[in-house]
Design an enzyme around this catalytic site. Sequence first.
Site, short mmCIF file in Angstrom:
data_model
loop_
_atom_site.label_atom_id
_atom_site.label_comp_id
_atom_site.label_asym_id
_atom_site.label_seq_id
_atom_site.Cartn_x
_atom_site.Cartn_y
_atom_site.Cartn_z
N GLY A 92 -38.42 57.24 44.06
CA GLY A 92 -36.57 56.88 44.51
C GLY A 92 -36.67 55.71 45.07
O GLY A 92 -35.29 55.08 45.10
N CYS A 132 -21.90 84.52 33.44
CA CYS A 132 -21.79 83.98 32.74
C CYS A 132 -21.17 84.32 30.87
O CYS A 132 -21.60 85.99 31.13
CB CYS A 132 -23.16 83.32 31.52
SG CYS A 132 -22.80 82.47 29.83
N CYS A 183 -24.04 85.97 28.35
CA CYS A 183 -24.93 85.95 28.53
C CYS A 183 -25.23 86.68 30.01
O CYS A 183 -26.66 87.53 30.11
CB CYS A 183 -26.21 85.13 28.15
SG CYS A 183 -26.78 83.89 29.91
N CYS A 233 -22.47 79.39 30.53
CA CYS A 233 -23.66 79.17 31.07
C CYS A 233 -24.05 76.85 30.91
O CYS A 233 -23.31 76.86 29.43
CB CYS A 233 -24.92 79.64 30.52
SG CYS A 233 -25.45 81.18 31.33
N CYS A 240 -28.42 79.59 27.88
CA CYS A 240 -27.91 80.46 26.86
C CYS A 240 -28.00 81.54 25.90
O CYS A 240 -28.16 82.69 25.82
CB CYS A 240 -26.65 80.77 27.33
SG CYS A 240 -24.88 81.74 26.72
#
Lengths: 261, 273
Positions: B29, B237, B240, B262, B268
């Site tokens: 970080g 979606c 899909c 997606c 997808c």
Amino acid sequence: MSILERSISAEAPLLSVNGLTRFYGSRVGCQNVAFDLYPGEVMGIVGESGSGKSTLLSCLAGHLETDAGQVVYNGQDVLTLPEPARRRLMRTDWAFVHQHARDGLRMNVSAGGNVGERLMAGGARHYGNIRKTAEDWLERVEIDPGRIDDRPSAFSGGMQQRLQIARGLVTGPKLVLMDEPTGGLDVSVQARLLDLLRGLVRRMGLSVVIVTHDIGVVRLLADRLMVMRHGQVVEHGLTDRVLDDPQHAYTQLLVNSVLPT
Amino acid sequence: MSDYNFAYLDEPTKKMIRRAILKGLAVPGYQVPFASREMPMPYGWGTGGVQVTAACLTPEDTLKVIDQGADDTTNAVSIRSFFAKVAGVATTTRTGEASVIQTRHRIPETPLRSDQILVYQVPIPEPLRFLEPRETETRRMHALEEYGLMHIKLYEDIARHGAIATAYAYPALVNGRHVFDPSPIPRFDNPRLESPAIQLFGAGREQRIYALPPFTRVQSLDFDDHPFEASKADGACALCGATHTYLDEIVADDQGTRRFQCSDTDYCMERRA
């Protein structure tokens, strides 16, 4: 020694300053300043422009490096504290009120966020409680709590100054350093602010160091008074004594320069 | 190919970047400064990510590049063909087949493995930047763990919108120490930052590299009474039928009909295959 002086010196001082010195190159900022501040006491520092009063305050707050001296708070020299500890002290036990509110506020953050900052810095993580505390404090400094989500830029000068005070006092500090808190405000707003300050100082038992060039402000607020000139303390005593019976030539000049009201 | 050193950058530059990456991995970080180079693409197109990718690539690697989850946008296509040209590495659009994935603004839906590296393109690495403009001050705040300011941003969100409205670049605490900006990924992806893969973040213009070693603890910042929520559009979606993926909202015709799809095109496509 007066009754007041005796009664407060019975306790240990909250803040004890010894030989505080700051040079700007070869010029003197402030030299060999020493004083004790007792709990609940308001100390005024007056002097003309360039007398070193703001330098002194900046050194106390750690905004400026100090060349020599000690600032003892709670038995510890604040100037030699490691930076994390010093900064923690500054945002919990101490508060600083700038002359210009925009120096002390976050102008792009709402009033509530400004008041809540010190709480969140201290680990407060409950939004509802933070907001409630902020509302409470806005009310205490006579700002309509309905304006909690307004930015300080939408506030008048006097309101900004009161918001700055709320922001500093929200953590219940013991010591407040004020640099010309009434500077740049018109007379009626000044009077209201002073009234508010006096109330808060008495109710919260704050110790205050207040720097100003306005004799009227110290007469109203300060218990004790220090007169500075050319970086030195030239006179020091109870406010009424210094103002009514000035000993030093410069203090006499200062007191006589006040316009009659 | 012979006109370029492998992966465009010269070897001393790659060494310098690898040192920054290692330091970043050692202090999760923490933003490690590095001497970012001019790249043959404009800032904002992923110059930081490209440099990190260049320093990580080996000739055996298979590279995948996505932009907002898609493999076929301008940014993704041009970076993919850039490395195909200057490094001659194999490229793919399949998440499972890639060993290095450079991404802009998404984490692939397919769970990553420990032998994969995910490289993020970061525009502004400093989470405190919009609250504190001074770099000297923000570095001091990181050093002293003074992150109260970060909560002011969230406070302001709730005060203004009634809920935490930060939907992307959602700040998080890494390994209990550094608050970091996970680049503009949607906050839906924040819980997925705890991953077996190595995650590297490169900011070219700002000249910073930071990193998440595998399985590093990442806690999204929040309030007790307004807890963090990995939100997504409420829908499925259109291609899909997935309801568990991050969805893009698309205006489908002139009448303003909207549908969801997606954002991860590869995922997808795999579901439909």
